[in-house]
Design a protein around this motif. Structure first.
Motif, PDB file in Angstrom:
ATOM      1  N   VAL A  86      39.214  34.527  43.915  1.00 56.44           N
ATOM      2  CA  VAL A  86      38.328  35.658  44.195  1.00 56.44           C
ATOM      3  C   VAL A  86      39.104  36.775  44.890  1.00 56.44           C
ATOM      4  O   VAL A  86      38.998  37.954  44.515  1.00 56.44           O
ATOM      5  CB  VAL A  86      37.136  35.215  45.071  1.00 56.44           C
ATOM      6  CG1 VAL A  86      36.348  36.430  45.568  1.00 56.44           C
ATOM      7  CG2 VAL A  86      36.217  34.280  44.296  1.00 56.44           C
ATOM      8  N   GLU A  87      39.908  36.407  45.889  1.00 51.32           N
ATOM      9  CA  GLU A  87      40.679  37.414  46.623  1.00 51.32           C
ATOM     10  C   GLU A  87      41.708  38.090  45.714  1.00 51.32           C
ATOM     11  O   GLU A  87      41.908  39.315  45.777  1.00 51.32           O
ATOM     12  CB  GLU A  87      41.382  36.753  47.813  1.00 51.32           C
ATOM     13  CG  GLU A  87      42.034  37.742  48.757  1.00 51.32           C
ATOM     14  CD  GLU A  87      42.479  37.096  50.046  1.00 51.32           C
ATOM     15  OE1 GLU A  87      42.940  37.839  50.943  1.00 51.32           O
ATOM     16  OE2 GLU A  87      42.384  35.852  50.171  1.00 51.32           O
ATOM     17  N   MET A  88      42.363  37.306  44.857  1.00 49.79           N
ATOM     18  CA  MET A  88      43.333  37.862  43.917  1.00 49.79           C
ATOM     19  C   MET A  88      42.645  38.814  42.931  1.00 49.79           C
ATOM     20  O   MET A  88      43.177  39.881  42.598  1.00 49.79           O
ATOM     21  CB  MET A  88      44.035  36.730  43.164  1.00 49.79           C
ATOM     22  CG  MET A  88      44.937  35.872  44.026  1.00 49.79           C
ATOM     23  SD  MET A  88      45.466  34.356  43.170  1.00 49.79           S
ATOM     24  CE  MET A  88      46.372  35.045  41.785  1.00 49.79           C
ATOM     25  N   LEU A  89      41.470  38.416  42.470  1.00 54.11           N
ATOM     26  CA  LEU A  89      40.745  39.232  41.502  1.00 54.11           C
ATOM     27  C   LEU A  89      40.319  40.556  42.120  1.00 54.11           C
ATOM     28  O   LEU A  89      40.459  41.619  41.497  1.00 54.11           O
ATOM     29  CB  LEU A  89      39.530  38.452  40.994  1.00 54.11           C
ATOM     30  CG  LEU A  89      38.747  39.053  39.821  1.00 54.11           C
ATOM     31  CD1 LEU A  89      39.661  39.317  38.639  1.00 54.11           C
ATOM     32  CD2 LEU A  89      37.612  38.121  39.420  1.00 54.11           C
ATOM     33  N   ARG A  90      39.817  40.513  43.349  1.00 49.58           N
ATOM     34  CA  ARG A  90      39.451  41.754  44.030  1.00 49.58           C
ATOM     35  C   ARG A  90      40.698  42.610  44.261  1.00 49.58           C
ATOM     36  O   ARG A  90      40.654  43.839  44.120  1.00 49.58           O
ATOM     37  CB  ARG A  90      38.774  41.457  45.353  1.00 49.58           C
ATOM     38  CG  ARG A  90      37.374  40.854  45.237  1.00 49.58           C
ATOM     39  CD  ARG A  90      36.453  41.710  44.424  1.00 49.58           C
ATOM     40  NE  ARG A  90      35.056  41.248  44.501  1.00 49.58           N
ATOM     41  CZ  ARG A  90      34.121  41.559  43.632  1.00 49.58           C
ATOM     42  NH1 ARG A  90      34.403  42.325  42.585  1.00 49.58           N
ATOM     43  NH2 ARG A  90      32.884  41.112  43.774  1.00 49.58           N
ATOM     44  N   GLY A  91      41.801  41.960  44.610  1.00 47.95           N
ATOM     45  CA  GLY A  91      43.040  42.697  44.831  1.00 47.95           C
ATOM     46  C   GLY A  91      43.549  43.383  43.576  1.00 47.95           C
ATOM     47  O   GLY A  91      44.251  44.398  43.656  1.00 47.95           O
ATOM     48  N   SER A  92      43.176  42.854  42.407  1.00 47.58           N
ATOM     49  CA  SER A  92      43.604  43.455  41.141  1.00 47.58           C
ATOM     50  C   SER A  92      42.743  44.653  40.757  1.00 47.58           C
ATOM     51  O   SER A  92      43.026  45.337  39.775  1.00 47.58           O
ATOM     52  CB  SER A  92      43.551  42.412  40.015  1.00 47.58           C
ATOM     53  OG  SER A  92      42.209  42.105  39.660  1.00 47.58           O
ATOM     54  N   GLY A  93      41.673  44.892  41.524  1.00 47.45           N
ATOM     55  CA  GLY A  93      40.813  46.043  41.259  1.00 47.45           C
ATOM     56  C   GLY A  93      39.496  45.711  40.591  1.00 47.45           C
ATOM     57  O   GLY A  93      38.714  46.616  40.285  1.00 47.45           O
ATOM     58  N   PHE A  94      39.189  44.420  40.390  1.00 48.20           N
ATOM     59  CA  PHE A  94      37.921  44.023  39.770  1.00 48.20           C
ATOM     60  C   PHE A  94      36.783  44.287  40.747  1.00 48.20           C
ATOM     61  O   PHE A  94      36.786  43.773  41.856  1.00 48.20           O
ATOM     62  CB  PHE A  94      37.962  42.534  39.404  1.00 48.20           C
ATOM     63  CG  PHE A  94      36.767  42.059  38.614  1.00 48.20           C
ATOM     64  CD1 PHE A  94      36.714  42.215  37.247  1.00 48.20           C
ATOM     65  CD2 PHE A  94      35.693  41.450  39.259  1.00 48.20           C
ATOM     66  CE1 PHE A  94      35.614  41.775  36.509  1.00 48.20           C
ATOM     67  CE2 PHE A  94      34.595  41.010  38.536  1.00 48.20           C
ATOM     68  CZ  PHE A  94      34.555  41.176  37.161  1.00 48.20           C
ATOM     69  N   LYS A  95      35.789  45.070  40.338  1.00 45.38           N
ATOM     70  CA  LYS A  95      34.724  45.490  41.255  1.00 45.38           C
ATOM     71  C   LYS A  95      33.346  45.011  40.831  1.00 45.38           C
ATOM     72  O   LYS A  95      32.346  45.368  41.435  1.00 45.38           O
ATOM     73  CB  LYS A  95      34.726  47.016  41.393  1.00 45.38           C
ATOM     74  CG  LYS A  95      36.018  47.563  41.986  1.00 45.38           C
ATOM     75  CD  LYS A  95      35.933  49.043  42.249  1.00 45.38           C
ATOM     76  CE  LYS A  95      37.238  49.592  42.807  1.00 45.38           C
ATOM     77  NZ  LYS A  95      37.647  48.949  44.061  1.00 45.38           N
TER      78      LYS A  95
END
Length: 208
Positions: free
Chosen positions: A38-47
């Motif tokens: 989840v943290e990696m996905l948010r860090g990639s810009g997924f909103k």
């Protein structure tokens, strides 16, 4: 619906399919954990919405998931209908005739409430804009917390429980000093829900 057996494969899918509407992940994954994903996905810009399915049901797991950027946490075992309900809350309904998305107030059938709902949404748009401005100013965190509390209470009162829940999640993340990527994602979720609600009201006004 695209599936992946582990976090890194899921991350690649999300990055190569920008039109994905939501992500559902278990908290327990081989290798990189679901919460790390989840943290990696948010860090990639997924909103967009991320739903975490928690295996242990511990409050600490839910708090950690929200702090890392999860939109909502469902504890196992859960009913499939519960998952569908969560998706309906966080993915605005689509008008099959126009293709437009919208989020209707639970009180819209109460005709005297409609002008109040429209006025609330006008105010909510200003609040969301203020929230985005305060997000990157650490000295204004107390104001940001109060704004989240106000949005949470008023949205629920005007028949928008999903907006209220999103404001609560944002408040929890602010208190938990969540990473900026998680805060930005939750701010984007609040903005998306507000826009969906405004679209719904605009469409109803045009139809009448």
């Amino acid at each position: 619906i695209l599936k992946a057996g582990e976090a890194l494969a899921a991350l690649e899918i999300c990055e190569s399919h920008p039109a994905l509407q939501a992500v559902i992940t278990s908290s327990l994954l081989p290798g990189v954990t679901g919460l790390e994903f989840v943290e990696m996905l948010r860090g990639s810009g997924f909103k967009r919405p991320i739903i975490v399915l928690s295996a242990d049901g511990q409050p600490e797991t839910e708090q950690s998931a929200l702090a890392r950027g999860a939109t909502v946490v469902l504890n196992k075992p859960y009913l499939f209908g519960d998952l569908v309900a969560r998706l309906r809350e966080h993915l605005p309904a689509c008008d099959p005739e126009s293709g437009e998305q919208g989020l209707m107030s639970e009180h819209w059938t109460n005709i005297p409430m409609r002008p109040l709902i429209a006025s609330f949404l006008d105010h909510l748009k200003k609040q969301v804009g203020l929230l985005a401005a305060l997000l990157h100013e650490s000295e204004n965190r107390i104001i940001l917390e109060k704004l989240c509390v106000e949005m949470r209470g008023s949205a629920g009162g005007y028949g928008f429980p999903s907006i209220s829940e999103a404001a609560q999640n944002f408040y929890d993340q602010v208190l938990g000093d969540a990473p900026m990527a998680a805060l930005e994602a939750q701010a984007a979720e609040l903005t998306r829900l507000c826009q969906a609600a405004c679209q719904a009201v605009d469409r109803q006004n045009q139809n009448h």
